[in-house]
Write a protein that holds these residues in place. Structure first.
Motif, PDB file in Angstrom:
ATOM      1  N   LEU A 214       1.005  -1.029  -0.133  1.00 48.22           N
ATOM      2  CA  LEU A 214       0.085   0.107   0.025  1.00 48.22           C
ATOM      3  C   LEU A 214       0.791   1.210   0.075  1.00 48.22           C
ATOM      4  O   LEU A 214       0.681   2.378  -0.555  1.00 48.22           O
ATOM      5  CB  LEU A 214      -0.795   0.017   1.176  1.00 48.22           C
ATOM      6  CG  LEU A 214      -2.140  -1.008   1.467  1.00 48.22           C
ATOM      7  CD1 LEU A 214      -2.843  -0.651   2.549  1.00 48.22           C
ATOM      8  CD2 LEU A 214      -2.808  -0.866  -0.064  1.00 48.22           C
ATOM      9  N   TRP A 215       1.922   1.348   0.734  1.00 46.96           N
ATOM     10  CA  TRP A 215       2.729   2.437   0.890  1.00 46.96           C
ATOM     11  C   TRP A 215       3.606   2.824  -0.387  1.00 46.96           C
ATOM     12  O   TRP A 215       4.171   3.998  -0.553  1.00 46.96           O
ATOM     13  CB  TRP A 215       3.673   2.228   2.128  1.00 46.96           C
ATOM     14  CG  TRP A 215       4.277   1.201   2.441  1.00 46.96           C
ATOM     15  CD1 TRP A 215       5.496   0.530   1.676  1.00 46.96           C
ATOM     16  CD2 TRP A 215       3.973   0.073   3.066  1.00 46.96           C
ATOM     17  NE1 TRP A 215       5.643  -0.740   2.107  1.00 46.96           N
ATOM     18  CE2 TRP A 215       4.894  -1.121   3.062  1.00 46.96           C
ATOM     19  CE3 TRP A 215       2.904   0.000   4.156  1.00 46.96           C
ATOM     20  CZ2 TRP A 215       4.697  -2.085   3.695  1.00 46.96           C
ATOM     21  CZ3 TRP A 215       2.909  -1.371   4.785  1.00 46.96           C
ATOM     22  CH2 TRP A 215       3.604  -2.153   4.764  1.00 46.96           C
ATOM     23  N   ASP A 216       3.654   1.793  -1.174  1.00 46.31           N
ATOM     24  CA  ASP A 216       4.543   1.856  -2.280  1.00 46.31           C
ATOM     25  C   ASP A 216       3.653   2.744  -3.366  1.00 46.31           C
ATOM     26  O   ASP A 216       4.066   3.537  -4.206  1.00 46.31           O
ATOM     27  CB  ASP A 216       4.726   0.595  -3.118  1.00 46.31           C
ATOM     28  CG  ASP A 216       5.855  -0.404  -2.311  1.00 46.31           C
ATOM     29  OD1 ASP A 216       6.707   0.341  -1.783  1.00 46.31           O
ATOM     30  OD2 ASP A 216       5.484  -1.250  -2.129  1.00 46.31           O
ATOM     31  N   THR A 217       2.173   2.796  -3.155  1.00 50.59           N
ATOM     32  CA  THR A 217       1.446   3.154  -4.343  1.00 50.59           C
ATOM     33  C   THR A 217       0.328   4.415  -3.885  1.00 50.59           C
ATOM     34  O   THR A 217       0.058   5.158  -4.646  1.00 50.59           O
ATOM     35  CB  THR A 217       0.613   2.164  -5.046  1.00 50.59           C
ATOM     36  OG1 THR A 217      -0.405   1.247  -3.682  1.00 50.59           O
ATOM     37  CG2 THR A 217       1.333   0.917  -5.544  1.00 50.59           C
ATOM     38  N   GLY A 218       0.133   4.539  -2.658  1.00 50.62           N
ATOM     39  CA  GLY A 218      -0.703   5.474  -2.133  1.00 50.62           C
ATOM     40  C   GLY A 218      -0.353   6.894  -2.679  1.00 50.62           C
ATOM     41  O   GLY A 218      -1.549   7.563  -3.429  1.00 50.62           O
ATOM     42  N   ALA A 219       0.870   7.544  -2.631  1.00 52.52           N
ATOM     43  CA  ALA A 219       0.944   8.777  -3.073  1.00 52.52           C
ATOM     44  C   ALA A 219       1.029   8.943  -4.644  1.00 52.52           C
ATOM     45  O   ALA A 219       0.547   9.939  -5.299  1.00 52.52           O
ATOM     46  CB  ALA A 219       2.312   9.577  -2.479  1.00 52.52           C
TER      47      ALA A 219
END
Length: 255
Positions: A214-219
């Protein structure tokens, strides 16, 4: 819930830049590389950026929880109650950091009701900062200059399709996907910068066949979306950033 304002976006951009400066202090000297339980690399730069971002977000929005790659062991029973949270990758592209090729980023996103609505991606070595929020547009800042970014037009039949892919995770699936485009150019780049290349119009497509979190793609998701791209996750109707499984399915970012 937090209001999406330019002031909030500017403050998150400032936090990402400060984290980038903390990363650079390690990048410019010798450092030790450790292995996490999943065998992914970890450096003191990851942890320095994590602690800085966590402290600054807690000061800025003390009531909003944070899910960071370096503190992801929060049980679903707790996360399930969240209506909004900060999603952080303090150093996305640790492998690129270790190779010292500059293609690593700081990623900070705000998730509301399971949707990424604000995001900042800062590449400290490249001196590039991408920022976007729903209703506020998407921008790229470099060397003190800020400009609005927008996706490229879909290439006409016979034109070269520019496809961005991972520098560290090239696969046979990507080769198979590229075979459908007789005229294509593959642009290899590390970290979440792949989302940014689509968002700024430097590439048309970013297919990802392989593990991401998730943290790879959120931004990157919100930056690409606000810039006009479509982000589609395999088997998921919406992005669903409110779920127990932190791993993403395959996805496609396109124009």
């Amino acid at each position: 819930m937090l209001q999406l304002t330019q002031d909030l976006l500017d403050q998150i951009q400032g936090i990402a830049i400060a984290a980038g400066e903390a990363i650079l202090t390690v990048y410019q000297r010798d450092f030790v590389v450790e292995q996490k339980d999943d065998e992914s690399p970890l450096t003191e730069a990851d942890l320095a950026a994590h602690h800085l971002i966590l402290a600054e977000l807690n000061k800025l929005t003390p009531h909003v929880p944070v899910l960071s790659e370096e503190a992801a062991d929060i049980p679903w029973s707790e996360r399930q109650q969240w209506t909004e949270y900060w999603l952080v990758d303090p150093l996305d592209g640790t492998k690129e950091f270790i190779k010292r090729n500059g293609e690593f980023t700081v990623n900070i996103a705000l998730i509301q009701q399971g949707e990424p609505v604000l995001g900042v991606i800062h590449a400290p070595v490249l001196d590039k900062t991408y920022a976007a929020a729903e209703g506020l547009g998407a921008t790229r800042q470099q060397h003190g200059l800020t400009e609005t970014i927008r996706v490229a037009l879909t290439p006409a039949s016979g034109e070269v399709v520019k496809v961005v892919g991972s520098r560290s995770h090239y696969s046979a699936d990507i080769e198979d996907y590229l075979s459908r485009f007789p005229h294509h150019e593959l642009i290899a780049v590390g970290s979440s910068l792949k989302f940014c290349l689509v968002a700024e119009g430097s590439a048309h497509l970013y297919p990802r066949f392989g593990p991401t979190m998730l943290w790879d793609t959120g931004a990157g998701h919100v930056i690409a979306k606000v810039a006009g791209a479509v982000v589609e996750y395999q088997g998921i109707a919406n992005p669903a950033y409110h779920r127990e499984n932190l791993k993403n399915p395959n996805f496609l970012v396109g124009t």
